[in-house]
Design a protein around this motif. Structure first.
Motif, PDB file in Angstrom:
ATOM      1  N   UNK A 146       0.987  -1.372  -0.043  1.00  0.00           N
ATOM      2  CA  UNK A 146      -0.045  -0.110  -0.150  1.00  0.00           C
ATOM      3  C   UNK A 146       1.019   1.211  -0.025  1.00  0.00           C
ATOM      4  N   UNK A 147       0.778   2.081  -1.288  1.00  0.00           N
ATOM      5  CA  UNK A 147       1.392   3.300  -1.095  1.00  0.00           C
ATOM      6  C   UNK A 147       0.393   4.572  -0.819  1.00  0.00           C
ATOM      7  N   UNK A 148       0.503   5.078   0.244  1.00  0.00           N
ATOM      8  CA  UNK A 148      -0.370   6.235   0.666  1.00  0.00           C
ATOM      9  C   UNK A 148      -0.126   7.520   0.039  1.00  0.00           C
ATOM     10  N   UNK A 149       1.282   7.543  -0.132  1.00  0.00           N
ATOM     11  CA  UNK A 149       1.928   8.735  -0.767  1.00  0.00           C
ATOM     12  C   UNK A 149       2.845   8.185  -1.816  1.00  0.00           C
ATOM     13  N   UNK A 150       2.503   8.728  -3.236  1.00  0.00           N
ATOM     14  CA  UNK A 150       3.503   8.306  -4.257  1.00  0.00           C
ATOM     15  C   UNK A 150       4.712   8.774  -4.185  1.00  0.00           C
ATOM     16  N   UNK A 151       5.846   8.059  -4.289  1.00  0.00           N
ATOM     17  CA  UNK A 151       7.004   8.605  -4.572  1.00  0.00           C
ATOM     18  C   UNK A 151       7.516   8.395  -5.929  1.00  0.00           C
ATOM     19  N   UNK A 152       7.769   9.946  -6.538  1.00  0.00           N
ATOM     20  CA  UNK A 152       7.966  10.004  -7.825  1.00  0.00           C
ATOM     21  C   UNK A 152       9.109   9.170  -8.270  1.00  0.00           C
ATOM     22  N   UNK A 153      10.314   8.807  -7.072  1.00  0.00           N
ATOM     23  CA  UNK A 153      11.597   8.279  -7.506  1.00  0.00           C
ATOM     24  C   UNK A 153      11.313   6.665  -7.347  1.00  0.00           C
ATOM     25  N   UNK A 154      10.224   6.287  -6.880  1.00  0.00           N
ATOM     26  CA  UNK A 154       9.985   4.641  -6.500  1.00  0.00           C
ATOM     27  C   UNK A 154       9.571   4.196  -7.924  1.00  0.00           C
ATOM     28  N   UNK A 155      10.088   2.869  -8.055  1.00  0.00           N
ATOM     29  CA  UNK A 155       9.847   2.157  -9.221  1.00  0.00           C
ATOM     30  C   UNK A 155       8.570   1.559  -9.196  1.00  0.00           C
ATOM     31  N   UNK A 156       7.858   1.006 -10.393  1.00  0.00           N
ATOM     32  CA  UNK A 156       6.633   0.384 -10.569  1.00  0.00           C
ATOM     33  C   UNK A 156       6.592  -0.941  -9.829  1.00  0.00           C
ATOM     34  N   UNK A 157       5.350  -1.171  -9.251  1.00  0.00           N
ATOM     35  CA  UNK A 157       5.208  -2.552  -8.781  1.00  0.00           C
ATOM     36  C   UNK A 157       3.997  -3.147  -9.280  1.00  0.00           C
ATOM     37  N   UNK A 158       4.092  -4.678  -9.104  1.00  0.00           N
ATOM     38  CA  UNK A 158       2.870  -5.482  -9.459  1.00  0.00           C
ATOM     39  C   UNK A 158       1.847  -5.102  -8.644  1.00  0.00           C
ATOM     40  N   UNK A 159       0.769  -5.351  -8.919  1.00  0.00           N
ATOM     41  CA  UNK A 159      -0.696  -5.042  -8.089  1.00  0.00           C
ATOM     42  C   UNK A 159      -0.515  -6.083  -6.690  1.00  0.00           C
ATOM     43  N   UNK A 160      -0.155  -7.540  -7.097  1.00  0.00           N
ATOM     44  CA  UNK A 160      -0.081  -8.351  -6.110  1.00  0.00           C
ATOM     45  C   UNK A 160       1.604  -8.761  -5.990  1.00  0.00           C
ATOM     46  N   UNK A 161       1.939  -8.461  -4.592  1.00  0.00           N
ATOM     47  CA  UNK A 161       3.214  -8.509  -4.300  1.00  0.00           C
ATOM     48  C   UNK A 161       3.990  -9.856  -3.887  1.00  0.00           C
ATOM     49  N   UNK A 162       2.951 -10.600  -3.500  1.00  0.00           N
ATOM     50  CA  UNK A 162       3.142 -12.117  -2.881  1.00  0.00           C
ATOM     51  C   UNK A 162       2.271 -12.804  -2.720  1.00  0.00           C
ATOM     52  N   UNK A 163       2.352 -14.207  -3.095  1.00  0.00           N
ATOM     53  CA  UNK A 163       1.193 -15.106  -2.459  1.00  0.00           C
ATOM     54  C   UNK A 163       1.846 -16.177  -2.166  1.00  0.00           C
ATOM     55  N   UNK A 164       1.219 -17.326  -1.307  1.00  0.00           N
ATOM     56  CA  UNK A 164       1.434 -18.346  -0.815  1.00  0.00           C
ATOM     57  C   UNK A 164       0.388 -19.448  -0.641  1.00  0.00           C
ATOM     58  N   UNK A 165       0.523 -20.570  -1.028  1.00  0.00           N
ATOM     59  CA  UNK A 165      -0.445 -21.622  -1.158  1.00  0.00           C
ATOM     60  C   UNK A 165       0.369 -22.809  -0.360  1.00  0.00           C
ATOM     61  N   UNK A 166      -0.438 -23.060   0.757  1.00  0.00           N
ATOM     62  CA  UNK A 166       0.102 -24.082   1.813  1.00  0.00           C
ATOM     63  C   UNK A 166      -0.886 -25.096   2.137  1.00  0.00           C
ATOM     64  N   UNK A 167      -0.097 -26.322   2.312  1.00  0.00           N
ATOM     65  CA  UNK A 167      -0.918 -27.718   2.700  1.00  0.00           C
ATOM     66  C   UNK A 167      -0.388 -28.183   3.733  1.00  0.00           C
ATOM     67  N   UNK A 168      -1.101 -28.717   4.731  1.00  0.00           N
ATOM     68  CA  UNK A 168      -0.720 -29.061   6.067  1.00  0.00           C
ATOM     69  C   UNK A 168      -1.599 -30.132   6.528  1.00  0.00           C
ATOM     70  N   UNK A 169      -0.836 -30.985   7.515  1.00  0.00           N
ATOM     71  CA  UNK A 169      -1.650 -32.063   8.223  1.00  0.00           C
ATOM     72  C   UNK A 169      -1.137 -32.036   9.746  1.00  0.00           C
ATOM     73  N   UNK A 170      -1.803 -31.045  10.531  1.00  0.00           N
ATOM     74  CA  UNK A 170      -1.607 -30.890  11.660  1.00  0.00           C
ATOM     75  C   UNK A 170      -2.001 -32.081  12.788  1.00  0.00           C
ATOM     76  N   UNK A 171      -1.338 -32.560  13.703  1.00  0.00           N
ATOM     77  CA  UNK A 171      -1.355 -33.382  14.639  1.00  0.00           C
ATOM     78  C   UNK A 171      -1.604 -33.047  16.143  1.00  0.00           C
TER      79      UNK A 171
END
Length: 273
Positions: free
Chosen positions: A180-205
């Motif tokens: 989230x960029x609340x104030x745009x920095x003119x010197x900052x580079x462009x970014x993707x809309x989504x920066x990170x994803x994680x798909x996780x599978x587990x079997x808790x005991x």
């Protein structure tokens, strides 16, 4: 909240569909120990310590690792339940990635859990702020912190064995994060809309009301925009969108204490806080 969840998850799928380059890193190991205190009023206090290690990197004595880990994380959290479905939590995380690299990350999260047939459907929406203390040296994360919004959805099933407390807790989760960029920095580079994803599978005991072991595996992806490179004819030969995938193998050991007999009968926190 369900409509917002669907919107963000659909947005998270767009970078993968439009990706230009995909690179897979080596396997990482994330062991974690958690101590949980169930209070009389139904709330929880959580303390967690996690190590992160790239298994493909040799462990030399001069590589600045502490306890053999590339990164260590210490998390303190408190979760308050309004009712059986809604809870609000605040966490404070300290990330140590080197002798001079410390990042403090406060987080505020809203959680909703409800039954969907025989399964439990969970949603977790959070805001976190990174506060680096090492911005003064070359290669540091910069003078300003960053704010991220994260959404996680999951499906879980509790499978008890016999009349005792032994149970399996299979679970599948998907998380997406955006900067989230609340104030745009003119010197900052462009970014993707989504920066990170994680798909996780587990079997808790669940071995007892006091002890849980949860092995898990996840595919985590960071989404970048890199500088494009062109040949003499003006054709792009490299750069652009990059999806950096990291497979992670984890093990969480949670130890729960109860503040009186009534606390032992209350709802449980999800395996992945």
């Amino acid at each position: 909240m369900k409509r917002f969840s669907l919107f963000l998850l659909l947005a998270a799928a767009l970078p993968a569909a439009a990706q230009t380059h995909r690179a897979v890193q080596g396997l990482q190991a994330w062991p974690e120990i958690q101590a949980e205190l169930a209070l009389k009023n139904g709330d929880y206090l959580l303390l967690a310590v996690r190590g992160q290690r790239d298994l493909n990197t040799p462990d030399y004595s001069f590589d600045n690792r502490r306890l053999g880990f590339d990164e260590q994380r210490y998390t303190l959290g408190y979760e308050h339940f309004w009712d059986d479905k809604w809870s609000l939590s605040g966490t404070l995380r300290l990330q140590a990635t080197g002798p001079r690299e410390l990042v403090l990350v406060p987080e505020l999260l809203l959680r909703h859990r409800s039954a969907v047939g025989p399964l439990t459907f969970g949603q977790r929406l959070s805001l976190e702020r990174t506060l680096p203390n090492n911005a003064g040296y070359v290669g540091g994360p910069g003078p300003d912190g960053q704010t991220f919004a994260r959404l996680r959805v999951d499906l879980e099933k509790n499978l008890p064995f016999g009349s005792g407390s032994l149970a399996l807790r299979p679970r599948l989760s998907y998380e997406a994060a955006t900067h989230l960029r609340f104030k745009k920095d003119p010197n900052a580079g462009e970014e993707r809309t989504i920066n990170f994803t994680s798909l996780r599978a587990e079997v808790g005991l669940r071995l007892s009301p006091h002890v849980d072991l949860t092995p898990w595996f996840a595919y985590q992806t960071n989404y970048f925009l890199t500088l494009p490179q062109y040949d003499v004819n003006g054709n792009q030969i490299s750069g652009g969108k990059l999806n950096l995938v990291t497979p992670v193998l984890g093990l969480e050991a949670r130890f729960t204490l109860f503040q009186g007999p009534a606390a032992a009968a209350q709802r449980q926190l999800p395996t992945q806080h």
